[in-house]
Design an enzyme around this catalytic site. Sequence first.
Site, PDB file in Angstrom:
ATOM      1  N   ASP A   4       0.825  -1.216   0.000  1.00  0.00           N
ATOM      2  CA  ASP A   4       0.000   0.000   0.000  1.00  0.00           C
ATOM      3  C   ASP A   4       0.853   1.258   0.000  1.00  0.00           C
ATOM      4  O   ASP A   4       0.476   2.282  -0.568  1.00  0.00           O
ATOM      5  CB  ASP A   4      -1.022  -0.005   1.140  1.00  0.00           C
ATOM      6  CG  ASP A   4      -0.385   0.095   2.525  1.00  0.00           C
ATOM      7  OD1 ASP A   4       0.810   0.383   2.643  1.00  0.00           O
ATOM      8  OD2 ASP A   4      -1.108  -0.123   3.520  1.00  0.00           O
ATOM      9  N   GLY A   5       2.033   1.183   0.625  1.00  0.00           N
ATOM     10  CA  GLY A   5       2.943   2.324   0.596  1.00  0.00           C
ATOM     11  C   GLY A   5       3.457   2.604  -0.803  1.00  0.00           C
ATOM     12  O   GLY A   5       3.534   3.767  -1.233  1.00  0.00           O
ATOM     13  N   ARG A  25       2.770   5.970  -3.203  1.00  0.00           N
ATOM     14  CA  ARG A  25       3.836   6.748  -3.849  1.00  0.00           C
ATOM     15  C   ARG A  25       3.646   6.816  -5.360  1.00  0.00           C
ATOM     16  O   ARG A  25       4.064   7.781  -6.001  1.00  0.00           O
ATOM     17  CB  ARG A  25       5.204   6.155  -3.504  1.00  0.00           C
ATOM     18  CG  ARG A  25       5.647   6.453  -2.077  1.00  0.00           C
ATOM     19  CD  ARG A  25       7.070   6.012  -1.829  1.00  0.00           C
ATOM     20  NE  ARG A  25       7.189   4.569  -1.761  1.00  0.00           N
ATOM     21  CZ  ARG A  25       7.032   3.857  -0.653  1.00  0.00           C
ATOM     22  NH1 ARG A  25       6.710   4.476   0.483  1.00  0.00           N
ATOM     23  NH2 ARG A  25       7.175   2.550  -0.643  1.00  0.00           N
ATOM     24  N   ASP A  59      -2.581   3.686   8.320  1.00  0.00           N
ATOM     25  CA  ASP A  59      -1.485   2.728   8.196  1.00  0.00           C
ATOM     26  C   ASP A  59      -0.810   2.496   9.544  1.00  0.00           C
ATOM     27  O   ASP A  59      -0.637   1.350   9.980  1.00  0.00           O
ATOM     28  CB  ASP A  59      -0.478   3.243   7.166  1.00  0.00           C
ATOM     29  CG  ASP A  59       0.576   2.202   6.830  1.00  0.00           C
ATOM     30  OD1 ASP A  59       0.198   1.100   6.398  1.00  0.00           O
ATOM     31  OD2 ASP A  59       1.775   2.483   7.003  1.00  0.00           O
ATOM     32  N   ASP A 105      -1.361  -0.916  11.880  1.00  0.00           N
ATOM     33  CA  ASP A 105      -0.178  -1.728  12.181  1.00  0.00           C
ATOM     34  C   ASP A 105      -0.144  -2.104  13.650  1.00  0.00           C
ATOM     35  O   ASP A 105       0.122  -3.253  14.014  1.00  0.00           O
ATOM     36  CB  ASP A 105       1.101  -0.967  11.827  1.00  0.00           C
ATOM     37  CG  ASP A 105       1.349  -0.903  10.332  1.00  0.00           C
ATOM     38  OD1 ASP A 105       0.602  -1.536   9.566  1.00  0.00           O
ATOM     39  OD2 ASP A 105       2.293  -0.188   9.920  1.00  0.00           O
TER      40      ASP A 105
END
Length: 204
Positions: A68-69, A73, A85, A89
């Site tokens: 997802d990161g 980006r 996020d 976590d």
Amino acid sequence: MLDTHARKYVQPMIGKTADQLLKLNLTANQVTVAAFVIGVSSGVFVYFGMPIVAVLVLWISGFLDAVDGSMARKTESTPFGTVMDVTFDRLVEISVILGLAFLYPDVMWALLLLSVSIIFSMTVFLTVGAVSEKSGMKSFYYQAGLAERTEGFILFTFMILFPTFLLYTTLVFLFVEIITGMQRMLEAKQVLSNPKKDGGHNNG
């Protein structure tokens, strides 16, 4: 430590998965939610005596968390996406700890101390990130440490699969988290005392 130094070896696979999910018109936030739902089920599987499944969904969740990161980006990241996020976590980690604590109540005291150490380490991490922006750094300051998410997942895996050694593994995890928190405190003192010396950096 592994997140910082070993990411380059798995990034090609993470990037390709991100591209495929973007082609399916999924957003980074949707994948964040999926990673959370999958990951938080790990604690449930732990409690019901399904350790292999628990470990499998935990690592799938961790992989999607990295994906997802990359998706963010490649498109457009949002502040709320970052909030989700980081929050999700921690909830995934809490689910594993709770699952183990309810299944093995005799080790609950050590798991409680582990939770405290994670809170300590993450509080330093997030506070430094917030304060560094106010100190004129270019972006959210990411503090690498002895224990990052991959190390946590490895230790959680040992805790789930080898309950005979649960107490010892938990104490090792506790020690590593305390060292990480102290390491970040010392680094924060240096960085925030000389904000122009380090412009801040992002992870990945």
